[in-house]
Design an enzyme around this catalytic site. Sequence first.
Site, PDB file in Angstrom:
ATOM      1  CG  ASP A 154      42.060  51.402  31.855  1.00 52.20           C
ATOM      2  OD1 ASP A 154      42.005  50.563  30.943  1.00 52.20           O
ATOM      3  OD2 ASP A 154      41.993  52.621  31.648  1.00 52.20           O
ATOM      4  CG  HIS A 205      40.518  59.949  31.036  1.00 53.61           C
ATOM      5  ND1 HIS A 205      39.147  60.019  31.179  1.00 53.61           N
ATOM      6  CD2 HIS A 205      40.722  59.022  30.069  1.00 53.61           C
ATOM      7  CE1 HIS A 205      38.575  59.167  30.341  1.00 53.61           C
ATOM      8  NE2 HIS A 205      39.503  58.556  29.664  1.00 53.61           N
ATOM      9  CG  ASN A 218      38.295  63.859  31.348  1.00 48.58           C
ATOM     10  OD1 ASN A 218      39.105  63.110  30.808  1.00 48.58           O
ATOM     11  ND2 ASN A 218      37.640  63.519  32.438  1.00 48.58           N
ATOM     12  CD  GLU A 222      38.210  60.392  34.875  1.00 49.05           C
ATOM     13  OE1 GLU A 222      38.494  61.293  34.065  1.00 49.05           O
ATOM     14  OE2 GLU A 222      37.308  59.559  34.686  1.00 49.05           O
TER      15      GLU A 222
HETATM   16  C1  F6R Z   1      41.305  52.710  27.988  1.00 47.43           C
HETATM   17  C2  F6R Z   1      41.757  53.911  28.645  1.00 47.43           C
HETATM   18  C3  F6R Z   1      41.147  55.250  28.407  1.00 47.43           C
HETATM   19  C4  F6R Z   1      40.813  55.507  26.946  1.00 47.43           C
HETATM   20  C5  F6R Z   1      40.145  56.876  26.802  1.00 47.43           C
HETATM   21  C6  F6R Z   1      39.738  57.134  25.369  1.00 47.43           C
HETATM   22  O1  F6R Z   1      42.057  51.586  28.397  1.00 47.43           O
HETATM   23  O2  F6R Z   1      42.615  53.817  29.457  1.00 47.43           O
HETATM   24  O3  F6R Z   1      42.028  56.239  28.854  1.00 47.43           O
HETATM   25  O4  F6R Z   1      41.977  55.452  26.181  1.00 47.43           O
HETATM   26  O5  F6R Z   1      39.022  56.938  27.617  1.00 47.43           O
HETATM   27  O6  F6R Z   1      38.704  56.260  25.032  1.00 47.43           O
HETATM   28  P1  F6R Z   1      38.235  56.096  23.525  1.00 47.43           P
HETATM   29  O7  F6R Z   1      39.396  55.536  22.776  1.00 47.43           O
HETATM   30  O8  F6R Z   1      37.098  55.126  23.583  1.00 47.43           O
HETATM   31  O9  F6R Z   1      37.851  57.445  23.037  1.00 47.43           O
END
Ligand code: F6R
Length: 242
Positions: free
Chosen positions: A67, A136, A134, A141
């Site tokens: 992403d 995702h 959450n 989401e």
């Molecule tokens: C990042 C991504 C997100 C993160 C998620 C956890 O490329 O796709 O899904 O993996 O938000 O973020 P952290 O690792 O910062 O807790």
Amino acid sequence: MKLVIKENYDEASRYCAEHIINLVKENPNAVLGLATGTSPVGTYKYMIQDHEKNGTSYKNVSTYNLDEYCGLEDDHPQSYHYFMKAHLFDAIDIDQANTHVPDGTKDPDEECQDYTALLSKHHRNLQLLGIGSNGHIGFNEPGTSFDSHVHKVALKESTIKDNAILFFNGDEEAVPHYAITMGIADILDSDEILLIASGKRKAKAIYALVNGPVTEDMPASILQTRDNVTIVCDREAASLLK
Ligand code: F6R
């Protein structure tokens, strides 16, 4: 789905790095799906250490990131392009031309089509994931269809808050409200999936992923249905598991 519980983040990171390094040694042309965020930083650190010490080469490896925020230039310090260069690409011998991150500066509809077309031509051997508090994965989401492909998303308030604290010095105003993400169907289109989670902040999401119902309200729950998924947690992230 396989569950691996490690004592702490460092050990979980080492496990993931060793897994990826072994894959690259076996298949020097490996195609990797990569993630940003705090979760994979330790994994990348150990991959770099191994590259420097043991010379594991990434010359013929190609990568596709999950992403990118909409509206941030590649060289913006909070962009995921920048993150990947700083935490991995600039420290290994990968050909930068073989690294791919969605372009957040292009017209989003056009970029969604282009990135979908690219992914459909380059099946991933491994997809590395983190998980949002959450549930995702990527920026898919709660409520996202399990059949989704690359799309533009409006980030949920909880995700904006999490990312403001972690990456934008607490400044919620500075966090872009839209991103382009691989869809859940794209994420699943990989020979195997490795998800790393650490800390209490992730315990509820890991509980829902492993013990909860499979529902689009909890995007990561789809991983329960796959044999080729390994969830790597530290003790804190695994603390609510039955
Ligand atoms: C990042 C991504 C997100 C993160 C998620 C956890 O490329 O796709 O899904 O993996 O938000 O973020 P952290 O690792 O910062 O807790």
